[in-house]
Motif scaffolding. Structure first.
Motif, PDB file in Angstrom:
ATOM      1  N   SER A   1       1.297  -1.541   0.262  1.00 47.79           N
ATOM      2  CA  SER A   1      -0.003   0.231   0.140  1.00 47.79           C
ATOM      3  C   SER A   1       1.173   0.886  -0.084  1.00 47.79           C
TER       4      SER A   1
ATOM      5  N   ARG B   1       5.494  -1.081  10.622  1.00 39.89           N
ATOM      6  CA  ARG B   1       4.480  -0.355  10.840  1.00 39.89           C
ATOM      7  C   ARG B   1       3.720  -1.914   9.559  1.00 39.89           C
TER       8      ARG B   1
ATOM      9  N   ASP C   1       1.825  -4.142  10.364  1.00 38.59           N
ATOM     10  CA  ASP C   1      -0.391  -3.577  10.739  1.00 38.59           C
ATOM     11  C   ASP C   1      -0.985  -2.861  10.212  1.00 38.59           C
ATOM     12  N   SER C   2      -0.522  -3.375   8.851  1.00 38.25           N
ATOM     13  CA  SER C   2      -1.374  -3.044   7.812  1.00 38.25           C
ATOM     14  C   SER C   2      -2.932  -3.670   7.472  1.00 38.25           C
ATOM     15  N   ASP C   3      -3.862  -2.656   6.973  1.00 36.87           N
ATOM     16  CA  ASP C   3      -5.250  -2.839   6.723  1.00 36.87           C
ATOM     17  C   ASP C   3      -4.831  -3.603   5.540  1.00 36.87           C
ATOM     18  N   ASP C   4      -4.200  -3.237   4.805  1.00 43.61           N
ATOM     19  CA  ASP C   4      -4.746  -3.774   3.288  1.00 43.61           C
ATOM     20  C   ASP C   4      -4.076  -5.314   2.663  1.00 43.61           C
ATOM     21  N   LEU C   5      -4.795  -5.350   2.062  1.00 46.52           N
ATOM     22  CA  LEU C   5      -4.883  -6.818   2.282  1.00 46.52           C
ATOM     23  C   LEU C   5      -3.681  -7.605   0.981  1.00 46.52           C
TER      24      LEU C   5
ATOM     25  N   THR D   1      -0.920  -5.808   0.952  1.00 48.00           N
ATOM     26  CA  THR D   1      -0.377  -5.793   1.862  1.00 48.00           C
ATOM     27  C   THR D   1       0.075  -7.448   2.932  1.00 48.00           C
ATOM     28  N   GLN D   2      -0.242  -7.638   3.230  1.00 49.28           N
ATOM     29  CA  GLN D   2      -0.734  -9.022   4.495  1.00 49.28           C
ATOM     30  C   GLN D   2      -0.435  -9.896   3.793  1.00 49.28           C
TER      31      GLN D   2
ATOM     32  N   ALA E   1     -13.524  -3.081  17.127  1.00 47.56           N
ATOM     33  CA  ALA E   1     -12.438  -2.584  16.027  1.00 47.56           C
ATOM     34  C   ALA E   1     -11.290  -2.616  17.365  1.00 47.56           C
ATOM     35  N   GLN E   2     -11.198  -1.345  18.375  1.00 48.74           N
ATOM     36  CA  GLN E   2     -10.157  -1.364  19.389  1.00 48.74           C
ATOM     37  C   GLN E   2     -10.061  -2.386  20.181  1.00 48.74           C
TER      38      GLN E   2
END
Ligand code: HAM
Length: 401
Positions: A192, A205, A208-212, A214-215, A277-278
């Protein structure tokens, strides 16, 4: 009527019901920590901005976008504290606590401030209970702290999972950062935009990514936990075996990333599904270089912090606010007598309240019933009565009832 003024976004009022719930959390924390030899410390709500930019790390989200910083009027930048570890280390150095018998075990309980996007469990002013141990790198300290947070959450009724990892020492980590940055660069086209722009600043970091996409890249990335040197690996193995001895279940999560740069070696986080989420209820880790980084002697350190609001949500803490009074003093035409009687009752140790709402005598009797007063005194032109009967010394009678 003038326009209403609301509390700032991301802040909240602690109303009486909530303060009763929070008191339970605070009480449990104080009891557990003090029994284990931790002493309370409180640092100021604001500090020199440099403490956080240096201590928490220039590249972190906290320092880059979440600090409430302001000029003190004399050209010096101050910041509302976003976290408590750097301030505790600052106080440790400033007060020469390194001369005390080691380790120094401290805890704190107070408000912290981060300019985050507000949502359930995430606020701009929130409270933390935190514990820090300075001056020992004994793995039993790591295990003790983790057990204490586990016990606190369990005692309050929260169901949590413990994720555990090790971040190695600064040298291993620096070498690993290079290795990871090279890996990220080799896969740059799959990452990302945010992760790509941070390859040099903070490659860790990326986990920590939400991007698929990247994951998917990160699933195959080299792991720091596989690069620990023999000392760090031994330290980590000892922490784990002590946790097993204490019967605390955990999962090793080599992707665990926390948003503060001072961590070394042991890293942990308790999460709860009740939070959405948290999901982080509390967490922490070792920070063996932090005291030195802010100008003190080389000193190992480790600690954790947990959000009071998140504990209340995760544990669904419930508490009743209203403790019924021992004595309710109703009166008509005898305010001064009622006032004197109420004060005397309180001096004698009773929970006593007098009528202050301007109710009729009938209304007062109803009110005494509503608040479940154990005893009712009536002072009016016809005399003085307790629970319907003529009475002389009301305080003595209530005390002996
Ligand atoms: P942290 O993970 O940034 O760590 O925060 C600790 C806890 O504070 C979180 O798990 C969460 O419960 C609560 N918290 C953080 N931000 C918010 C927010 N915006 N709203 C509500 N609750 C929040 C630290 O602060 C480190 N100082 C912990 C530590 C101590 N590490 C070593 N010693």
């Amino acid at each position: 009527m003038s326009a209403k003024i609301a509390a700032p976004r991301g802040t909240f009022d602690i109303l009486p019901e909530q303060s009763a719930q929070r008191a339970l959390v605070e009480h449990a924390a104080r009891e557990l920590l003090e029994a284990a030899g931790y002493a309370r410390i409180e640092t100021p709500a604001f500090e020199a901005t440099e403490l956080f930019s240096r201590g928490v790390g220039e590249a972190t989200d906290i320092v880059q976008k979440e600090m409430y910083s302001f000029d003190d009027g004399g050209g010096r930048s101050l910041t509302l504290r976003p976290e408590g570890t750097a301030p505790v280390c600052r106080a440790y150095v400033e007060h020469g606590m390194h001369k005390l018998p080691a380790p120094v075990k401290l805890y704190y309980l107070g408000p912290f401030f981060r300019a985050e996007r507000p949502q359930k469990g995430r606020y701009r002013e929130f409270w933390q209970v935190g514990a820090e141990v300075l001056g020992s790198d004994d793995p039993a300290v790591d295990a003790e702290l983790i057990v204490l947070l586990h016990d606190l959450l369990k005692r309050l009724g929260a169901t949590v999972r413990l994720r555990l990892s090790s971040l190695a020492n600064a040298q291993t980590r620096a070498a690993y950062r290079e290795e990871l940055a090279a890996y990220l660069r080799a896969n740059e086209h799959e990452l990302s935009e945010t992760v790509r722009s941070r390859i040099d600043l903070n490659p860790l970091r990326a986990f920590d990514s939400d991007d698929l996409r990247t994951q998917a890249v990160m699933a195959k990335a080299p792991r720091l936990i596989d690069r620990l040197d023999s000392e760090d690996a031994k330290h980590f193995a000892e922490v784990r075996s002590l946790l097993e001895l204490a019967g605390i279940p955990y999962e090793i999560d080599s992707t665990l990333v926390r948003g503060l740069d001072y961590y070394t070696r042991t890293l942990f986080e308790f999460t709860s599904d009740a939070l959405g989420a948290q999901s982080g209820v509390g967490g922490g880790g070792r920070y063996d270089g932090l005291v030195e980084l802010i100008g003190g002697p080389p000193t190992p350190g480790i600690g954790w912090a947990a959000g009071i609001e998140r504990i209340v949500l995760a544990a669904q803490v419930s508490a009743t606010r209203d403790v019924p009074p021992d004595l309710y003093v109703a009166h008509e035409g005898r305010r001064a007598d009622a006032f004197t009687l109420t004060l005397a009752a309180r001096t004698a140790g009773l929970r006593a309240q007098m009528e202050l709402g301007g109710r009729s005598l009938k209304g007062q009797l109803k009110h005494a019933e509503r608040i479940s007063a154990r005893h009712l005194a009536i002072l009016d032109a016809q005399g003085t009565r307790l629970d319907g009967k003529p009475a002389e010394d009301i305080v003595r009678q209530v005390l002996s009832a």
